[in-house]
Motif scaffolding. Sequence first.
Motif, short mmCIF file in Angstrom:
data_model
loop_
_atom_site.label_atom_id
_atom_site.label_comp_id
_atom_site.label_asym_id
_atom_site.label_seq_id
_atom_site.Cartn_x
_atom_site.Cartn_y
_atom_site.Cartn_z
N ARG A 1 -10.02 -49.03 23.51
CA ARG A 1 -10.06 -48.64 24.92
C ARG A 1 -11.42 -48.10 25.36
O ARG A 1 -11.53 -47.46 26.40
N GLN A 2 -12.45 -48.35 24.60
CA GLN A 2 -13.77 -47.83 24.97
C GLN A 2 -14.17 -48.31 26.35
O GLN A 2 -14.03 -49.50 26.67
N TYR A 3 -14.64 -47.37 27.17
CA TYR A 3 -15.06 -47.58 28.56
C TYR A 3 -13.88 -47.82 29.51
O TYR A 3 -14.09 -48.18 30.67
N TRP A 4 -12.66 -47.62 29.04
CA TRP A 4 -11.50 -47.69 29.94
C TRP A 4 -11.36 -46.36 30.67
O TRP A 4 -11.63 -45.30 30.11
N ASP A 5 -10.92 -46.44 31.92
CA ASP A 5 -10.73 -45.25 32.74
C ASP A 5 -9.24 -45.02 32.99
O ASP A 5 -8.50 -45.97 33.27
N GLU A 6 -8.84 -43.76 32.93
CA GLU A 6 -7.45 -43.41 33.22
C GLU A 6 -7.42 -42.27 34.23
O GLU A 6 -8.23 -41.33 34.16
N SER A 7 -6.49 -42.36 35.18
CA SER A 7 -6.30 -41.31 36.19
C SER A 7 -4.83 -40.93 36.22
O SER A 7 -3.96 -41.80 36.22
N ILE A 8 -4.56 -39.64 36.23
CA ILE A 8 -3.21 -39.12 36.34
C ILE A 8 -3.12 -38.29 37.62
O ILE A 8 -3.90 -37.35 37.80
N TYR A 9 -2.18 -38.64 38.49
CA TYR A 9 -2.03 -37.97 39.77
C TYR A 9 -0.78 -37.07 39.72
O TYR A 9 0.35 -37.58 39.80
N ALA B 1 -5.38 -32.71 42.82
CA ALA B 1 -6.43 -33.68 42.56
C ALA B 1 -6.12 -34.42 41.26
O ALA B 1 -5.50 -33.86 40.34
N PRO B 2 -6.51 -35.68 41.13
CA PRO B 2 -6.19 -36.44 39.92
C PRO B 2 -6.96 -35.93 38.71
O PRO B 2 -8.08 -35.42 38.82
N LEU B 3 -6.34 -36.09 37.56
CA LEU B 3 -6.99 -35.81 36.28
C LEU B 3 -7.60 -37.12 35.80
O LEU B 3 -6.88 -38.09 35.54
N GLU B 4 -8.93 -37.17 35.72
CA GLU B 4 -9.62 -38.42 35.44
C GLU B 4 -10.44 -38.31 34.16
O GLU B 4 -11.13 -37.31 33.94
N TYR B 5 -10.37 -39.34 33.33
CA TYR B 5 -11.16 -39.33 32.12
C TYR B 5 -11.45 -40.76 31.66
O TYR B 5 -10.84 -41.73 32.12
N GLU B 6 -12.42 -40.87 30.73
CA GLU B 6 -12.85 -42.16 30.21
C GLU B 6 -12.68 -42.17 28.69
O GLU B 6 -13.09 -41.21 28.01
N TYR B 7 -12.12 -43.23 28.17
CA TYR B 7 -12.04 -43.39 26.72
C TYR B 7 -13.41 -43.81 26.19
O TYR B 7 -14.09 -44.65 26.80
#
Length: 234
Positions: A212-220, A201-207
Motif C-alpha cells: 500500500r505504499q503511497y496509498w491514501d486513506e481518510s476516515i470521516y 474533520a477527517p483523519l487522513e494518512y498515507e501508507y
Amino acid sequence: MKSILLCLSMMILPTLAAAATPFDGFYVGGQAGLGALHTYMELEDADNDEQDDQGDWGLGPTGGIFFGGGGAIKDAFYLGGEIDAAYHGLSADPTSEETLDLNWSFGARIRIGGVIADNHLLYTMLGLRVGLFEYDNRTGYDYEFENGCCDCDQDDDDCDDDNWGSEEKPVLGGASVGLGYEYAITDHLGMRTEVGYTLYAPLEYEYISGARQYWDESIYPSVLDATLGLVWHF
C-alpha cells in the motif's frame, strides 16, 4: 477557544441585565445519555483510484457537565451560550483491521430559541467541538498522519503514543448542531433533553511501506447523541 468565550460573553451579558424568566442568568448542570459514532472510510491507491469505501456504527454511553449563561429578550426570544466537557464510550471499526474510539470531547456553542408559557424553553444549538480519539491500525503497514496529530517521526519523544495528539491518539476538531428542550421545575432547577450531531474533520494518512505504499486513506467520524440532564440556575 479564548476568542470564542469572549464572543459568547459579549452576546450573553446584555441579556442578563433584567432577569424575568427562570432561564435568565448563569447556570451549571450535567447530563447523560446514548451516543453513536459513525465512521466512513475511503482508500485510494497511488494513482488516486478508489480501492475501497465502507462505514460502521458504534453505540455507547455519553455524559458530561456544562456551564453557561443566557437570557430572554422581551420574555420570549432566548439567546445564550455555554461550554461543556463530555465523556464518550464510543467505538467503531472503519475496516476489519482498524478501530477508532472517541473518549472525550470539549465544546463551545450558542443557544438560540424561544420561551413558551414562562417555564418551557425550545432552542437550537450551533457550536465547535474538539474530540480526543484513539486509533488502532492493524494492517501491518507503516503509515504517516497528515492531520490529527503532531508532525514528527514515530521514534520522536515529542510524539509519544501515550500522549494526546500522537498517532495513536489523534485530536480532531468539528462543527456541531442540535435541538433542545428545557423545562423549569422551579425558579432554579430545570430539566432538559438534547439531540446533537457533530461532524469532525477527517483523519487522513498515507501508507509508506509494503503493497500500500503511497496509498491514501481518510476516515470521516461523526457523532449523534441524545441526552437527558439537570440544570441549576443561579
